[in-house]
Scaffold this active site. Structure first.
Site: not given
Ligand code: NAD
Length: 496
Positions: A183, A159-160, A291, A257-258, A389, A235
């Site tokens: 998605k 979402w960010n 991130c 990308e985590l 984090e 995510g």
């Molecule tokens: P999240 O992992 O909760 O969700 C990300 C996406 O994954 C959403 O669309 C969510 O609905 C989906 N999702 C959730 N559970 C799932 C599953 N079991 N299988 C498949 N999809 C699933 O992350 P968030 O809270 O939306 O975002 C914040 C995180 O993202 C932070 O940890 C941040 O560091 C990371 N992030 C990383 C980068 C990067 O480039 N490395 C960039 C931005 C954000």
């Protein structure tokens, strides 16, 4: 279509986007503006059957549709057109994302104005993706390789920065010839649905770009779907691990990308004004919800107190407020669970012995999901606040004694996304950068990304790279073709 469904402001309604069409969904979910707290959009709460339909459409488009018959140059032209349309509509798309995630309008506008550059860069790469002629070890064979698209990509975004992080995947994937099922995050689905309309306008064939909005379970259904060839995910690290395990069942390719816990290292020989500014930008930009946030500030002990004083003074001046106002420097955190998570981490840090220098509370005037920018000192690297984090406006300040100590602390983390070094000593800058276990290192800067430069994580911060030439490799398979030159029968029981 905008229509009024309650006494509040007009609420935008969206459908799923599958095979070039808007597809209504029986179940819906609300999207709330984190600043006003108001429901501002209603979007589909998609089901597994919608994922099936979207994957089938993307599959058809990839295997036999008009998209599969385009030349790479024609693909590039479509991608460039999409870039032009996004450039034209950058303000609309930025406003939509502010409504969804509460980030500053000027930041989101900056992103949407930059996004076309990704499309242009990879559009130009589409028809330069070439294989090799392999110097053959046999005189009777001509051997060459082809770089072919990996296939149907399931893209899952957070979402960010929903648009930017999707385009990190989309631009190279389209250039390679892939098709997509996306998605987006349940918290910020609207900009992706809006982007789908622009695909139509740019003239992309149906089925190339499909969007199914819904909860995380829908993402899980997409990952395990046998019809997709690759998952491109951004995510949280915990989600990324679940995705990798699930994708392994079909050996579906993954790029991840985590999260991060990035060290921002200030040596005593740094320009402290510039470093203080970089520390603020690293953690309070985007309300800390990036991130790559520089959430661990490592400061050499001889300048620790002086730098801390400057940072705390500037932090107290940060203007919180309406993300749409030009003067606002920090908006709210994006949603309620995130707000509680940030506040809990501040409590954990204090209980573990960190000292609260400023912030640490919600905003008494603004309320909602606002968290005052928070600086914690006396942090040691083994504390939870230094290892986990937070994804919010919380800076942990850690002392170090010398260069070895700084490198040891910086690398003492399970993450490896980014890092920065602040020093006026050019030798030290490069020397330290080379020893940091992170995918991106800035010297005397923070939070800079570019479409031309690979971005991704070491260790638990991810797998694979986005952006730059490296990115397009993630969306291709190499095929080797052997051509026999003599036409003579060979010994059928001998290899080669
Ligand atoms: P999240 O992992 O909760 O969700 C990300 C996406 O994954 C959403 O669309 C969510 O609905 C989906 N999702 C959730 N559970 C799932 C599953 N079991 N299988 C498949 N999809 C699933 O992350 P968030 O809270 O939306 O975002 C914040 C995180 O993202 C932070 O940890 C941040 O560091 C990371 N992030 C990383 C980068 C990067 O480039 N490395 C960039 C931005 C954000």
């Amino acid at each position: 279509m905008d229509k009024k469904v309650s006494d509040g402001p007009p609420v935008a309604h969206y459908d799923l986007h599958i095979d070039g069409r808007d597809v209504p969904c029986d179940r819906v979910m609300d999207s709330f503006n984190p600043y006003t707290g108001e429901r501002w959009a209603v979007v589909p709460d998609g089901q597994e059957s919608d994922i099936d339909a979207a994957v089938a459409a993307a599959r058809r488009a990839f295997d036999e549709g008009p998209w599969s018959k385009l030349t790479a140059t024609q693909r590039g032209a479509l991608i460039r057109k999409l870039g032009d349309i996004v450039a034209r509509d950058a303000e609309i798309l930025a406003r939509i994302e502010c409504n969804d995630n509460g980030k500053l309008y000027r930041e989101m506008l900056g992103q949407w104005r930059y996004i076309p550059e990704y499309f242009y860069y990879f559009a130009g790469m589409a028809d330069k993706l070439q294989g090799d002629v392999v110097p053959s070890d046999r005189t009777n064979f001509f051997i060459y390789t082809r770089r072919e698209p990996v296939g149907v990509v399931g893209a899952i975004t957070p979402w960010n920065s929903p648009g930017l992080l999707l385009v990190f995947k989309l631009a190279p994937g389209l250039a390679a010839g892939c098709t997509f099922v996306v998605k987006p995050s349940e918290h910020t689905p609207v900009s992706t649905l809006e982007l789908a309309k622009r695909f139509k306008e740019a003239g992309f064939p149906d089925g190339v770009f499909n969007v199914v909005t819904g909860q995380g379970t829908l993402g899980a259904a997409l990952v395990k779907h046998p019809g997709i060839d690759k998952v491109a995910f951004t995510g949280a690290t915990a989600t990324g691990k679940r995705i990798a395990a699930s994708a392994a069942q079909n050996l579906t390719r993954v790029s991840l990308e985590l999260g991060g816990k990035s060290p921002n290292i200030v040596f005593a020989d740094a320009d402290l004004d510039v470093a203080a500014n970089g520390a603020i930008a690293g953690i309070f930009g985007a309300t800390g919800q990036t991130c790559m946030a520089g959430s661990r500030l490592l400061v050499q002990d001889s300048v620790h107190d002086e730098l801390l004083e400057r940072i705390v003074a500037r932090t107290k001046e940060i203007r919180l407020g309406n993300p749409m106002d030009e003067a606002t420097e920090m908006g709210p955190v994006a949603n309620e669970p995130q707000y509680h998570k940030v506040m809990e981490y501040i409590d954990v840090a204090k209980a573990d012995g960190a000292k609260l220098c400023c912030g640490g509370i919600g905003d008494p005037d603004l309320g909602g999901f606002f968290v005052q920018p928070t600086v914690l000192s006396n942090v040691t690297n083994d504390m939870r606040i230094a290892q986990e984090e937070v994804f919010g406006p919380v800076l942990s300040v850690i002392k170090f004694s010398d260069e070895e100590d700084a490198i040891r602390i910086a690398n003492d983390t399970r993450f490896g996304l980014a890092a920065a070094v602040w020093t006026q000593n050019i030798h030290r800058g490069h020397r330290v950068a080379h020893r940091l276990r992170a995918g991106t290192v800035w010297i005397n800067a923070y939070r800079v990304v570019s479409f031309a430069t690979p971005f991704g994580g070491f260790k638990e911060s991810g797998l694979g790279r986005e952006n730059g030439v490296d990115a397009i490799r993630e969306y291709t398979e190499t095929k080797s073709v052997y051509v026999e030159l003599t036409g003579e029968p060979r010994d059928p029981f001998k290899l080669g």
